[in-house]
Design an enzyme around this catalytic site. Structure first.
Site, PDB file in Angstrom:
ATOM      1  N   CYS A 333     -20.398  -5.808 -28.223  1.00 56.94           N
ATOM      2  CA  CYS A 333     -19.465  -6.471 -28.969  1.00 56.94           C
ATOM      3  C   CYS A 333     -18.539  -5.455 -29.654  1.00 56.94           C
ATOM      4  O   CYS A 333     -17.081  -5.393 -29.289  1.00 56.94           O
ATOM      5  CB  CYS A 333     -19.552  -7.576 -29.717  1.00 56.94           C
ATOM      6  SG  CYS A 333     -21.297  -7.602 -30.314  1.00 56.94           S
ATOM      7  N   ARG A 362     -32.925  -1.828 -27.883  1.00 53.68           N
ATOM      8  CA  ARG A 362     -33.447  -2.341 -29.028  1.00 53.68           C
ATOM      9  C   ARG A 362     -34.952  -2.127 -29.288  1.00 53.68           C
ATOM     10  O   ARG A 362     -35.616  -1.971 -28.406  1.00 53.68           O
ATOM     11  CB  ARG A 362     -33.088  -3.985 -29.154  1.00 53.68           C
ATOM     12  CG  ARG A 362     -31.839  -4.392 -29.303  1.00 53.68           C
ATOM     13  CD  ARG A 362     -31.685  -5.886 -29.062  1.00 53.68           C
ATOM     14  NE  ARG A 362     -30.309  -6.155 -28.943  1.00 53.68           N
ATOM     15  CZ  ARG A 362     -29.688  -7.663 -28.829  1.00 53.68           C
ATOM     16  NH1 ARG A 362     -30.900  -8.504 -28.864  1.00 53.68           N
ATOM     17  NH2 ARG A 362     -28.402  -7.677 -28.686  1.00 53.68           N
ATOM     18  N   GLN A 380     -26.937  -6.780 -20.113  1.00 50.55           N
ATOM     19  CA  GLN A 380     -26.423  -8.116 -20.355  1.00 50.55           C
ATOM     20  C   GLN A 380     -25.234  -8.327 -19.417  1.00 50.55           C
ATOM     21  O   GLN A 380     -24.308  -7.533 -19.265  1.00 50.55           O
ATOM     22  CB  GLN A 380     -26.136  -8.330 -21.992  1.00 50.55           C
ATOM     23  CG  GLN A 380     -27.062  -8.294 -22.739  1.00 50.55           C
ATOM     24  CD  GLN A 380     -26.545  -8.522 -24.254  1.00 50.55           C
ATOM     25  OE1 GLN A 380     -25.631  -7.857 -24.650  1.00 50.55           O
ATOM     26  NE2 GLN A 380     -27.190  -9.198 -25.011  1.00 50.55           N
ATOM     27  N   ASP A 382     -22.279  -9.422 -20.270  1.00 54.86           N
ATOM     28  CA  ASP A 382     -21.786  -9.732 -21.384  1.00 54.86           C
ATOM     29  C   ASP A 382     -20.344  -9.766 -21.674  1.00 54.86           C
ATOM     30  O   ASP A 382     -19.557  -9.169 -20.599  1.00 54.86           O
ATOM     31  CB  ASP A 382     -22.089  -8.586 -22.434  1.00 54.86           C
ATOM     32  CG  ASP A 382     -22.155  -8.956 -23.981  1.00 54.86           C
ATOM     33  OD1 ASP A 382     -22.060 -10.159 -24.259  1.00 54.86           O
ATOM     34  OD2 ASP A 382     -22.486  -8.147 -24.865  1.00 54.86           O
ATOM     35  N   HIS A 384     -16.413 -10.915 -23.918  1.00 51.12           N
ATOM     36  CA  HIS A 384     -15.869 -11.512 -25.331  1.00 51.12           C
ATOM     37  C   HIS A 384     -14.616 -11.953 -24.789  1.00 51.12           C
ATOM     38  O   HIS A 384     -13.568 -11.263 -24.168  1.00 51.12           O
ATOM     39  CB  HIS A 384     -15.841 -10.137 -26.007  1.00 51.12           C
ATOM     40  CG  HIS A 384     -17.307  -9.838 -26.607  1.00 51.12           C
ATOM     41  ND1 HIS A 384     -17.999  -8.864 -25.962  1.00 51.12           N
ATOM     42  CD2 HIS A 384     -17.939 -10.219 -27.502  1.00 51.12           C
ATOM     43  CE1 HIS A 384     -19.080  -8.824 -26.329  1.00 51.12           C
ATOM     44  NE2 HIS A 384     -19.356  -9.763 -27.485  1.00 51.12           N
ATOM     45  N   LYS A 464     -22.050 -21.657 -32.948  1.00 53.62           N
ATOM     46  CA  LYS A 464     -22.549 -21.392 -31.564  1.00 53.62           C
ATOM     47  C   LYS A 464     -22.964 -22.471 -30.885  1.00 53.62           C
ATOM     48  O   LYS A 464     -23.433 -23.475 -31.293  1.00 53.62           O
ATOM     49  CB  LYS A 464     -23.389 -20.205 -31.587  1.00 53.62           C
ATOM     50  CG  LYS A 464     -24.663 -20.502 -32.289  1.00 53.62           C
ATOM     51  CD  LYS A 464     -25.481 -19.156 -31.950  1.00 53.62           C
ATOM     52  CE  LYS A 464     -26.841 -19.425 -32.853  1.00 53.62           C
ATOM     53  NZ  LYS A 464     -27.617 -18.115 -32.629  1.00 53.62           N
ATOM     54  N   HIS A 510     -18.094 -14.666 -28.489  1.00 49.87           N
ATOM     55  CA  HIS A 510     -18.998 -13.925 -27.641  1.00 49.87           C
ATOM     56  C   HIS A 510     -19.537 -14.665 -26.689  1.00 49.87           C
ATOM     57  O   HIS A 510     -19.983 -16.042 -26.967  1.00 49.87           O
ATOM     58  CB  HIS A 510     -20.299 -13.462 -28.582  1.00 49.87           C
ATOM     59  CG  HIS A 510     -19.724 -12.585 -29.769  1.00 49.87           C
ATOM     60  ND1 HIS A 510     -19.997 -11.147 -30.279  1.00 49.87           N
ATOM     61  CD2 HIS A 510     -18.934 -12.727 -31.177  1.00 49.87           C
ATOM     62  CE1 HIS A 510     -19.503 -10.978 -31.070  1.00 49.87           C
ATOM     63  NE2 HIS A 510     -18.943 -12.020 -31.690  1.00 49.87           N
TER      64      HIS A 510
END
Length: 635
Positions: A333, A362, A380, A382, A384, A464, A510
């Site tokens: 992000c 991570r 991911q 991912d 946004h 969320k 997100h």
């Protein structure tokens, strides 16, 4: 008089304080026999607890979810009873309930063996057969300390130190064994008959690898034997589907101690990866996302601005260069905001949707790693979305519709929807939270989805939606999410020029559909038991000859199918055809083509579908059309 109101609205009066068990007995002996606990004004209590005021009461039995959870917690205590009888030198630590079971952490001088676990389980059955009452006693703190000091239970004493405000504690007595707990627990061991110990593993005191190592005995418990048998059958099926085992057997990937928590993809596994990634890339393209790519390493100061450095530092891999501190990104992000901030954005540019197959790292603890489901390096899908407050509803509605379509094409049709609302500690005004929560709820209603509310489970910056898949054997996997974020655009100074000519903060959504590709591929492998649909299968067609006389024709077939973009394996070995069919069937390809002299002469193929299904002889063109249809229909 004490007035008790039952769930059906009926009321009963008693001359003085009354226990939950007393109320159950007054209703009928049948209910009294199955009463596990009670819920008084919404709070779970023991069946022996006294009610000394007017209250609403629900009798909890093994048919209730809370009843099964209490059974599991009490079975964990029963583990302690059995262990202390068999191994008096063991020191009990903590035994909580987990999903579909429980565990107990124990300190003992040597590792427990499978024979030990069998002996503990047998002793538990013997104790259950004694049909003894579990007795609760609220005990002053000093007496609790003395009870566990006299028994040499060092870890219990440490736990008591962690609760300085507790002046009285619940002690639960299983005959001579005593354990400390807030409860509630079953009133008698007759409720604990449907259980099984499942495995033993290592653990650390307080979950910290720097502390002493413990042993963790896992088990499961249910309301009755039928439920237990169904669970065991489900776990046996899960074992057959375990992605780690199938990864080895199907030669998809491996994990290596030279890179703990990271995946080595083999050619066939990477073909699955590419199938998922290219499909999701098309989803991006067809739904208005602009694909971007951010760097792997970002300066520490950025993570300080976003708040990750303070709250997430221990889970970040860090490095240093030229006296500057950097971190491998644990999420994408911040990088997307930095991309958004390049150049002036207008309200006409919104909503602006970025998507990235972003590789993240991570520093997960070793004990938490699990095949490719829980790793230290992952990618991911991912995305946004930068939008105005007024656009949140439409963007969330469109996202849910897209997500449902994607999951369906991967073979998942049972989705659980949950809206996680504002936590107690949060940022932003109530008006903003009202608008965000309303948008999420209305988006699910507009999509025709039934959903649950999870009060207080939202992130500190916004609410969320969580999307959870239920797989072929009933397990739940939380994969997709869309989160409303008013915080990070503020922290990283994201702006757009509004219709009024003034600068405004965008809202940041997100969103992820499959989440970690590694984890999602593991879920896919287990969902399909390794037999992936034709469009995802790493090998879609295997071509086999019966004798050398058909070798050239088989090569022509393989080349033609490969030119069509299909993943083909050619096996021209001088082996019996039955052996080759059996060997390749174990690799679960959708189709095996067998070619003999008749097929060669006719320009055809004998087609065998997965599961040893004989589809007979087809023209090569007919087979190509069938496979193309399977791929188009995602089956």
């Amino acid at each position: 008089m004490i007035q008790i109101t039952l769930p059906d609205g009926s009321q009963r009066q008693y001359p003085g304080p009354v226990t939950v068990a007393d109320v159950a007995s007054s209703i009928g002996p049948g209910l009294a026999k199955v009463t596990v606990a009670g819920k008084v004004d919404g709070r779970l209590v023991d069946a022996s607890d006294r009610i000394d005021r007017d209250a609403r009461l629900q009798i909890i039995t093994p048919k209730d979810d809370e009843g099964v959870e209490i059974i599991r917690h009490s079975t964990a205590h029963l583990v302690g009873h059995a262990v202390k009888q068999l191994y008096p030198g063991a020191k009990m630590v903590i035994g909580p309930v987990i999903d579909e079971g429980f565990y107990y952490d124990i300190a003992y001088e040597r590792p427990f063996t499978p024979e030990d676990i069998a002996a503990i389980e047998q002793r538990m059955k013997e104790l259950i057969a004694q049909d003894y009452d579990v007795v609760k006693r609220m005990t002053p703190r000093d007496e609790v300390v003395e009870v566990f000091r006299s028994r040499g239970e060092d870890y219990k004493l440490r736990l008591i130190e962690d609760m300085p405000d507790e002046q009285a504690m619940g002690l639960y007595y299983h005959q001579e064994y005593v354990d400390m707990c807030r409860g509630p627990h079953v009133p008698n061991t007759r409720f604990l008959k449907a259980f099984k110990l499942t495995r033993v593993s290592g653990a650390y005191w307080r979950g910290d690898a720097k502390n002493e190592q413990l042993q963790r005995i896992y088990g499961t418990a249910w309301a009755d034997k039928k439920q237990l048998d169904q669970y065991i059958q489900r776990m046996e099926e899960a074992e057959k589907r375990d992605h780690r085992r199938l990864g080895r057997e199907l030669d998809l990937f491996h994990l290596d101690e030279h890179a703990p928590g990271l995946v080595f993809w083999h050619p066939k596994g990477w073909a699955i990866w590419q199938g998922v990634e290219q499909y999701m890339r098309a989803v991006y393209r067809d739904n208005g996302y602009l694909e971007v790519k951010g760097p792997q390493i970002l300066d520490k100061t950025l993570w300080e601005k976003t708040g990750h450095w303070d709250k997430y530092r221990e889970n970040m891999f860090t490095t240093e260069s030229e006296k500057r501190d950097y971190a491998l990104k644990p999420m994408n992000c911040p990088g997307h905001i930095l991309i958004f901030n390049q150049g002036i954005k207008s309200y006409r540019d919104l909503p602006l949707r970025y998507g990235e197959f972003g590789q993240c790292h991570r520093n997960e603890p070793t004990g938490g790693l699990h095949g490719i489901m829980r790793v230290r390096g992952f990618t991911q899908d991912d995305g946004h979305i930068f939008c105005t407050e007024e656009q949140i509803l439409q963007e969330c509605t469109d996202f849910t519709s897209l997500l449902v379509k994607v999951y369906r094409e991967f073979g998942f049709t049972d989705i659980i929807y949950k809206v996680a609302t504002r936590p107690e500690k949060r940022i932003g005004s109530d008006a903003v939270w009202d608008k965000a929560e309303h948008a999420l709820i209305e988006s699910l209603k507009a999509s025709g989805c039934e959903f649950q509310i999870a009060p207080g489970d939202g992130a500190f910056y916004g609410p969320k939606i969580e999307y959870t898949l239920r797989d072929a054997i009933g397990r739940q996997w939380q994969c997709g999410t869309i989160q409303v974020d008013f915080s990070m655009p503020e922290r990283l100074d994201a702006e757009y020029v509004g219709e009024d000519g003034e600068r405004h903060r965008p809202v940041m959504l997100h969103r992820a559909i499959v989440g970690s590709l590694e984890r999602f591929i593991g879920i896919l492998i287990e969902q399909h038991a390794g037999a992936l649909p034709a469009w995802l299968a790493p090998v879609q067609v295997v071509v086999l000859n019966i004798t050398d006389a058909q070798a050239d024709y088989c090569r022509e077939i393989a080349k033609m199918l490969q030119q069509q973009g299909l993943r083909v394996q050619l096996d021209l070995r001088n082996e019996k055809i039955t052996y080759k069919i059996r060997e390749h069937s174990l690799q679960k390809p959708p189709y095996i083509l067998v070619v003999g002299d008749k097929e060669k002469a006719a320009g055809s193929v004998a087609v065998r579908a997965r599961g040893n299904v004989d589809l007979g002889v087809m023209t090569l063109e007919g087979f190509r059309e069938k496979l193309a249809s399977d791929i188009d229909l995602k089956r």
